[in-house]
Every structure is written in C-alpha cells, then in structure tokens.
Design a protein around this motif. Structure first.
Motif, mmCIF file in Angstrom:
data_model
loop_
_atom_site.group_PDB
_atom_site.id
_atom_site.type_symbol
_atom_site.label_atom_id
_atom_site.label_comp_id
_atom_site.label_asym_id
_atom_site.label_seq_id
_atom_site.Cartn_x
_atom_site.Cartn_y
_atom_site.Cartn_z
ATOM 1 N N LYS A 125 35.951 29.039 31.304
ATOM 2 C CA LYS A 125 37.368 28.674 31.347
ATOM 3 C C LYS A 125 38.007 29.225 32.621
ATOM 4 O O LYS A 125 38.785 28.544 33.274
ATOM 5 C CB LYS A 125 38.085 29.211 30.105
ATOM 6 N N GLY A 126 37.662 30.461 32.979
ATOM 7 C CA GLY A 126 38.190 31.065 34.204
ATOM 8 C C GLY A 126 37.781 30.298 35.450
ATOM 9 O O GLY A 126 38.593 30.092 36.359
ATOM 10 N N ILE A 127 36.528 29.851 35.494
ATOM 11 C CA ILE A 127 36.050 29.069 36.649
ATOM 12 C C ILE A 127 36.793 27.743 36.725
ATOM 13 O O ILE A 127 37.235 27.323 37.807
ATOM 14 C CB ILE A 127 34.520 28.852 36.567
ATOM 15 N N LYS A 128 36.959 27.087 35.585
ATOM 16 C CA LYS A 128 37.656 25.801 35.542
ATOM 17 C C LYS A 128 39.104 25.953 36.008
ATOM 18 O O LYS A 128 39.593 25.156 36.817
ATOM 19 C CB LYS A 128 37.607 25.247 34.119
ATOM 20 N N GLU A 129 39.781 26.988 35.523
ATOM 21 C CA GLU A 129 41.170 27.229 35.923
ATOM 22 C C GLU A 129 41.267 27.600 37.405
ATOM 23 O O GLU A 129 42.191 27.178 38.102
ATOM 24 C CB GLU A 129 41.781 28.327 35.061
ATOM 25 N N THR A 130 40.292 28.388 37.871
ATOM 26 C CA THR A 130 40.269 28.767 39.289
ATOM 27 C C THR A 130 40.074 27.538 40.163
ATOM 28 O O THR A 130 40.768 27.368 41.178
ATOM 29 C CB THR A 130 39.150 29.798 39.541
ATOM 30 N N THR A 141 46.010 32.355 51.566
ATOM 31 C CA THR A 141 45.872 33.686 50.964
ATOM 32 C C THR A 141 45.506 33.559 49.491
ATOM 33 O O THR A 141 44.596 34.230 48.999
ATOM 34 C CB THR A 141 47.182 34.489 51.115
ATOM 35 N N PHE A 142 46.218 32.686 48.793
ATOM 36 C CA PHE A 142 45.950 32.438 47.382
ATOM 37 C C PHE A 142 44.534 31.893 47.210
ATOM 38 O O PHE A 142 43.780 32.310 46.328
ATOM 39 C CB PHE A 142 47.007 31.467 46.837
ATOM 40 N N LYS A 143 44.123 30.963 48.072
ATOM 41 C CA LYS A 143 42.779 30.381 48.018
ATOM 42 C C LYS A 143 41.712 31.461 48.216
ATOM 43 O O LYS A 143 40.677 31.449 47.545
ATOM 44 C CB LYS A 143 42.606 29.301 49.092
ATOM 45 N N ALA A 144 41.970 32.373 49.148
ATOM 46 C CA ALA A 144 40.995 33.434 49.437
ATOM 47 C C ALA A 144 40.790 34.325 48.207
ATOM 48 O O ALA A 144 39.658 34.677 47.865
ATOM 49 C CB ALA A 144 41.441 34.257 50.641
ATOM 50 N N VAL A 145 41.879 34.698 47.555
ATOM 51 C CA VAL A 145 41.783 35.532 46.348
ATOM 52 C C VAL A 145 41.075 34.760 45.247
ATOM 53 O O VAL A 145 40.183 35.287 44.564
ATOM 54 C CB VAL A 145 43.180 36.013 45.888
#
Length: 181
Positions: A125-130, A141-145
C-alpha cells in the motif's frame, strides 16, 4: 510406577532437579509470548509424562481453573500441548508436545507468517501511494524524499519475501537440511 520404588532421598533429588528446570522454562516462556505460570504448567506436563486433565493440573499447580484453561488454550494454539482423547474419560486430557524442534518451528512460523502478511500489505500500500504521489507532484524535493522512501520500502519488501521463504523452509522441514536436529 517406577518413581514409587525410589527412596525419599532419591525422590527429593529428582524433585529438586525438576523444579529448577521447570522454573527456568517458566522464566523463559515469554519468548513464546506466554506467562511464567504457563511455562511452569508446560514443565509439569513435560515431567509428568502422562496426559492430565485441567483438574489434575490445577490441583498439582495450585492454580485456578480459569488460569489453567487460559494457559492450556494458549499452549494449544502454539502447538506446545496436544488435546487427546482417552477411552473411558469424559474430561479433556492434555499432554506436552515432546518435539521441541517442531514446537519452535510451529511457533515462529505461525507468528512470523502473520507479521509478514501484515507488513507486506502495508508495504504494498505504501509503494502504491508513493507511486501515485510521484506521478502527481512537480516538486523535485518531494519526489526525492518519496523516491528514497520507495527504495526503503522495496528493501523491506525484499526482506519480507526472504522471511516468507524461511518460514516455508521451516514449515516443510527443509530447515533441517541446513541445520540438522
């Protein structure tokens, strides 16, 4: 019974040895998520060498029937004791599982399998949301995190797949090919 043929001194020596072992089984039973009194009960069943009813265990252990029942149910769930049927007895009888290797494997396979399934679902679920956030954002910056987090999640996913294979090896007995009894 053989024990009846022992002198009082010999019986006292055996009792002392058994008590020491039972006490340490109880102390370390938290490794299996059980109480110390459940460990003492397991030790009693181990040394008794015969099936016992809850009443017999309660009498021997000086524990309430509720405590006995809870401990036995927990050990049944972990496959540390077995419920058996004996002709002529209307009460449930319980005996210890003497194959400690299998008890260990059952316990960890049961517990780890639940944790692996739960954690893998959360990671997926975390991978899908990411991935969704990565597609929807323009912020570098958001993409890098998000990308660093995704890499961590993929490493965790790899670990849980490895752990799942370990559990399979435990359940199939293949583990004993690597680490003989």
């Amino acid at each position: 019974m053989v024990q009846d043929q022992l002198t009082e001194e010999q019986q006292a020596i055996i009792l002392k040895i058994r008590k020491r072992v039972i006490e340490h089984i109880g102390i370390n039973m938290d490794l299996y998520g059980l109480t110390q009194s459940a460990g003492h009960l397991y030790g009693l069943l181990f040394f008794t060498g015969k099936p016992m009813t809850l009443d017999e265990m309660g009498s021997e252990m000086k524990m309430s029937k509720t405590s006995m029942s809870t401990a036995v149910r927990s050990m049944l769930d972990l496959r540390m004791v077995n419920k058996i049927w004996e002709k002529g007895s209307r009460k449930d009888l319980y005996e210890v599982e003497y194959d400690w290797h299998q008890t260990f494997l059952d316990y960890f396979a049961i517990r780890w399998k639940k944790a692996v399934e739960s954690n893998l679902l959360a990671i997926q679920k975390g991978i899908k949301e990411t991935d969704k956030c990565l597609q929807e954002t323009d912020s570098e910056t958001f993409k890098a995190v998000l990308q660093r987090d995704k890499e961590k999640l993929l490493e965790a996913k790899s670990y849980y797949h490895w752990l799942d294979r370990l559990i399979d090896a435990m359940e199939s007995g293949e583990i004993f090919d690597l680490v003989p009894r």
